[in-house]
Design a protein around this motif. Structure first.
Motif: not given
Length: 243
Positions: A87-92, A122-128, A62-64, A94-100
């Protein structure tokens, strides 16, 4: 689901019969609330274990799209179940997501891992609401967000814009877990009522331990050209995704 803290900042979570390790950055949590694990994420993670709703193997392939990923806990749980996760969030954050992700889903290190394909996430910044090449060109099975609605209109209005204008073409299901902290939080829903029908997951479908009155899980059903009023208190007899 265990929520033990180990090593001070790393939270240990038991989900789908395995241990997930989630690092938290409490040094930036005052500016970036997503840098720690919140209870709504634990409630949603446990809901995904309900085999009456999500049969064994349901998430494989499944694509999430996870909105406001924060620490990455929900996406990581779904990765362990074979999902393909953006995985998307603000750039600040991204390092924490990648670490986990590295803590749980790589083959190196001392902690137990889950082998995943390098193309599985994939982990990247996405501004709504703003153009994003990956989001705009991917058809998702699920769009998921935990604690993405706050009392400040300035914070959730971009999310409403994204759902109404950018993410409304997906055939996937939108699932939002939300902890009510203020009556103002609910101001979000009228802004999407012409685009989505909102249904609350009945309490009996949530884990009997990992639930509370303040935390609710919602499905947003895209209406297409249909227009009808929404309700945030509607429940259904069966939320099985297999029907």
């Amino acid at each position: 689901m265990s929520n033990d803290n180990i090593g001070g900042l790393v939270r240990k979570v038991e989900s789908f019969d395995r241990t997930i390790y989630i690092d938290q950055d409490l040094g930036i949590v005052n500016k970036e609330a997503g840098a720690m694990v919140w209870d709504s994420a634990l409630v949603l993670a446990k809901y995904f274990e309900n085999t009456r709703v999500f049969p064994e193997g349901f998430f494989k392939g499944k694509k999430v799209l996870e909105l406001g990923t924060g620490t990455g806990i929900i996406g990581i749980v779904l990765l362990t179940q074979g999902a393909i996760v953006h995985f998307t969030d603000k750039k600040e954050l991204i390092p924490l997501i990648e670490k986990n992700i590295f803590l749980n889903c790589t083959t190196s290190g001392e902690l137990p891992k889950v082998d995943i394909d390098k193309d599985q996430y994939k982990v990247f910044e996405y501004l709504w609401g703003e153009p994003n090449e990956i989001v705009d060109n991917t058809e998702y099975d699920f769009i998921i967000g935990c604690d993405v609605i706050y009392e400040s209109k300035e914070m959730w209005l971009p999310l409403a814009k994204a759902l109404n204008e950018q993410l409304n073409n997906t055939k996937g299901q939108v699932i939002i877990a939300h902890e009510k902290r203020s009556q103002k939080d609910l101001s979000f829903f009228p802004f999407i009522q012409e685009t989505y029908k909102v249904e609350q997951v009945p309490k009996e479908w949530l884990d009997p331990f990992w639930q509370c009155d303040a935390i609710r899980v919602f499905y947003l059903h895209y209406l297409g050209n249909k227009k009808e009023n929404t309700t945030i208190d509607k429940t259904t007899e069966d939320f099985s995704t297999t029907q």
